[in-house]
Design an enzyme around this catalytic site. Structure first.
Site, short mmCIF file in Angstrom:
data_model
loop_
_atom_site.label_atom_id
_atom_site.label_comp_id
_atom_site.label_asym_id
_atom_site.label_seq_id
_atom_site.Cartn_x
_atom_site.Cartn_y
_atom_site.Cartn_z
N TYR A 101 -8.03 -8.05 7.85
CA TYR A 101 -9.06 -7.33 7.08
C TYR A 101 -10.32 -8.19 6.93
O TYR A 101 -10.43 -9.25 7.54
CB TYR A 101 -8.47 -6.85 5.75
N ARG B 244 -4.29 -14.66 -0.31
CA ARG B 244 -3.35 -14.40 0.79
C ARG B 244 -4.06 -14.63 2.13
O ARG B 244 -5.16 -14.12 2.34
CB ARG B 244 -2.83 -12.96 0.71
N THR C 53 0.84 -1.20 0.00
CA THR C 53 0.00 0.00 0.00
C THR C 53 0.88 1.25 0.00
O THR C 53 1.78 1.37 0.82
CB THR C 53 -0.92 -0.02 1.23
N CYS D 121 6.77 -15.28 2.47
CA CYS D 121 6.99 -13.83 2.59
C CYS D 121 7.33 -13.54 4.05
O CYS D 121 7.08 -14.35 4.93
CB CYS D 121 5.72 -13.06 2.21
N GLY E 105 8.96 -7.48 -0.10
CA GLY E 105 8.24 -6.22 0.03
C GLY E 105 9.14 -5.01 0.18
O GLY E 105 9.53 -4.38 -0.82
N ARG E 106 9.51 -4.69 1.42
CA ARG E 106 10.26 -3.46 1.68
C ARG E 106 11.55 -3.32 0.88
O ARG E 106 11.83 -2.21 0.37
CB ARG E 106 10.50 -3.32 3.20
C1 FNR Z 1 2.58 -3.86 3.40
N1 FNR Z 1 1.99 -5.12 3.35
C2 FNR Z 1 0.81 -5.30 2.66
N2 FNR Z 1 0.24 -6.53 2.58
C3 FNR Z 1 -0.85 -6.75 1.82
O1 FNR Z 1 -1.33 -7.88 1.73
N3 FNR Z 1 -1.40 -5.71 1.11
C4 FNR Z 1 -0.91 -4.45 1.17
O2 FNR Z 1 -1.43 -3.56 0.50
C5 FNR Z 1 0.21 -4.21 2.00
N4 FNR Z 1 0.74 -2.97 2.13
C6 FNR Z 1 1.93 -2.78 2.79
C7 FNR Z 1 2.52 -1.52 2.81
C8 FNR Z 1 3.75 -1.33 3.39
C9 FNR Z 1 4.37 0.01 3.37
C10 FNR Z 1 4.41 -2.42 4.00
C11 FNR Z 1 5.77 -2.25 4.61
C12 FNR Z 1 3.82 -3.66 4.01
C13 FNR Z 1 2.74 -6.30 3.84
C14 FNR Z 1 3.73 -6.76 2.77
O3 FNR Z 1 3.04 -7.31 1.65
C15 FNR Z 1 4.69 -7.85 3.30
O4 FNR Z 1 3.95 -8.90 3.82
C16 FNR Z 1 5.62 -7.31 4.38
O5 FNR Z 1 6.17 -6.08 4.01
C17 FNR Z 1 6.73 -8.32 4.70
O6 FNR Z 1 7.58 -8.50 3.62
P1 FNR Z 1 9.04 -7.77 3.57
O7 FNR Z 1 8.80 -6.32 3.43
O8 FNR Z 1 9.72 -8.11 4.85
O9 FNR Z 1 9.73 -8.39 2.39
C1 8K6 Z 2 -1.99 -3.05 4.38
C2 8K6 Z 2 -2.07 -1.60 4.57
C3 8K6 Z 2 -0.79 -1.03 4.99
C4 8K6 Z 2 -0.90 0.45 5.15
C5 8K6 Z 2 0.41 1.10 5.17
C6 8K6 Z 2 1.06 0.99 6.50
C7 8K6 Z 2 2.23 0.10 6.45
C8 8K6 Z 2 3.15 0.33 7.58
C9 8K6 Z 2 4.34 -0.54 7.46
C10 8K6 Z 2 5.27 -0.42 8.61
C11 8K6 Z 2 6.20 -1.58 8.65
C12 8K6 Z 2 6.56 -1.96 10.02
C13 8K6 Z 2 6.60 -3.44 10.23
C14 8K6 Z 2 6.21 -3.83 11.60
C15 8K6 Z 2 5.51 -5.13 11.67
C16 8K6 Z 2 4.33 -5.06 12.56
C17 8K6 Z 2 3.36 -6.14 12.31
C18 8K6 Z 2 2.01 -5.75 12.76
#
Ligand code: FNR
Ligand code: 8K6
Length: 347
Positions: A178, A225, A27, A293, A316-317
């Site tokens: 969700y 997912r 997102t 993941c 992801g990140r």
């Molecule tokens: C996410 N994640 C996430 N998951 C999902 O199913 N739909 C989404 O739209 C999002 N959006 C989202 C935004 C941001 C900014 C982050 C950091 C994460 C979770 C993402 O798909 C993933 O599961 C995690 O980021 C873990 O993977 P990485 O980042 O450790 O490779």
């Molecule tokens: C799926 C909608 C995501 C909206 C954007 C916010 C994403 C924030 C990501 C921050 C990453 C921090 C990871 C910490 C893990 C916490 C698990 C609950």
């Protein structure tokens, strides 16, 4: 190096991916005010077209599915036109892209769509809303059974719209606390009708959505997912395990393109899953193609595939920080480290 990660994978007769790295859905809150994807988003996704599969940021199926500002939709003609530019740009670069279909359920607020958020039951989340200073989540309204029928139809229409917009397939977002996940966990589902109370009833709505989406676009083009471990917007309950075991047995009969774990850090273990990691639990209970993941490096992802823990890995990140992730990993170059500040711009 990384011979497993960079080998192609045939998901089914319709889809072969050029490598086993997926871009995790991320997102970004960068869509236009009417939730139409922008030209900048098309360029952002096209820069990452060398991954085997791009999974789009979560994309809302209808107005009350929204829980964050400026997330894209896939329910108005303008949304389809905007996404068509994205999918064209990705396809021009030889990429493959799925649309992640999203309804946040109770993880929402009336400021986004003017109505009270809906969920399995009228059980609120005691959390602040990110990016919306001062707002907390209200107690949602439990969906009526007729409304559930309508939602199933809305998921199917969103899936058809995704294909009209040029997506190669869809990933149903059943993870991360969700709407669909709210039916699958005892903490958020206290229903006493045919959608709650027993595993059979709790899987009914999510499975009906899967079946309706399959009917709309074909099982070859549908991923799902799931978060069997409650870690985001959810509390775990020892009874959850049986719900997911039943769901996974049912999914095994359906020939989905893949199943994908929803988790931020896959080293987390869950008491409710007998101390297993989410990915371990899904792998143990599901026979089809499985996508891992959750905080994996390329080395760990390659090794996970070698050890049979998963068949593909979503990253992801690191892909936010490195649009050229594939090239860097293939050439053994250092990666730029992710920083949350990077979320402010679409690079
Ligand atoms: C996410 N994640 C996430 N998951 C999902 O199913 N739909 C989404 O739209 C999002 N959006 C989202 C935004 C941001 C900014 C982050 C950091 C994460 C979770 C993402 O798909 C993933 O599961 C995690 O980021 C873990 O993977 P990485 O980042 O450790 O490779
Ligand atoms: C799926 C909608 C995501 C909206 C954007 C916010 C994403 C924030 C990501 C921050 C990453 C921090 C990871 C910490 C893990 C916490 C698990 C609950």
């Amino acid at each position: 190096m990384h011979t497993n990660l960079f080998s192609p994978v045939t998901l089914n007769p319709t889809l072969t991916l050029k490598n086993r790295v997926a871009m995790a859905p991320l997102t970004r809150c960068m869509a236009a005010a009417d939730l139409t994807p922008t030209d900048d988003m098309a360029a952002y996704y096209a820069r990452r077209a060398d991954v085997g599969l791009i999974i789009s940021e979560a994309t809302i199926i209808r107005a009350d599915a929204q829980g964050y500002p400026n997330v894209p939709g896939i329910f108005r003609p303008s949304h389809i036109e905007g996404w068509q530019k994205v999918t064209d740009a990705v396809h021009e670069k030889g990429g493959t892209i799925f649309c992640q279909l999203w309804h946040v359920g109770r993880v929402s607020h009336q400021v986004f769509h003017g109505s009270r958020p809906v969920s399995a039951s009228a059980i609120g989340l005691n959390e602040r809303i990110p990016r919306m200073p001062g707002l907390t989540y209200p107690v949602p309204r439990a969906l009526g059974s007729g409304e559930i029928e309508q939602l199933i139809e809305d998921y199917a229409v969103a899936a058809s719209n995704s294909r009209s917009a040029g997506f190669d397939g869809v990933e149903i977002h059943g993870a991360n606390g969700y709407l669909l996940d709210q039916f699958l966990h005892y903490a958020s589902n206290h229903r006493e009708d045919e959608f709650g109370g027993t595993p059979e009833n709790m899987v009914r709505f999510p499975l009906a959505v899967v079946d309706a989406v399959i009917a709309a676009v074909g099982a070859d083009r549908v991923g799902l997912r799931l978060s069997p471990g409650a870690y985001a917007h959810m509390t775990e309950d020892p009874r959850d395990k049986a719900v997911f075991q039943l769901l996974l047995a049912e999914l095994d009969k359906r020939d989905l393109a893949y199943l994908h774990v929803g988790i931020f850090d896959d080293s987390m273990t869950f008491d409710a899953l007998d101390g297993m990691r989410s990915s371990e639990f899904l792998r143990a209970n599901y026979k089809g193609t499985f996508m891992g993941c959750g905080s994996y490096t390329a080395d760990q992802a390659d090794q996970g595939i070698a050890e049979g823990k998963f068949d593909l890995a979503a990253i992801g990140r690191p892909l936010i920080a490195n649009p050229d992730y594939i090239q860097r990993v293939q050439q053994g170059e250092a990666l730029v480290e992710y920083d949350a500040e990077m979320l402010k711009t679409l690079v």
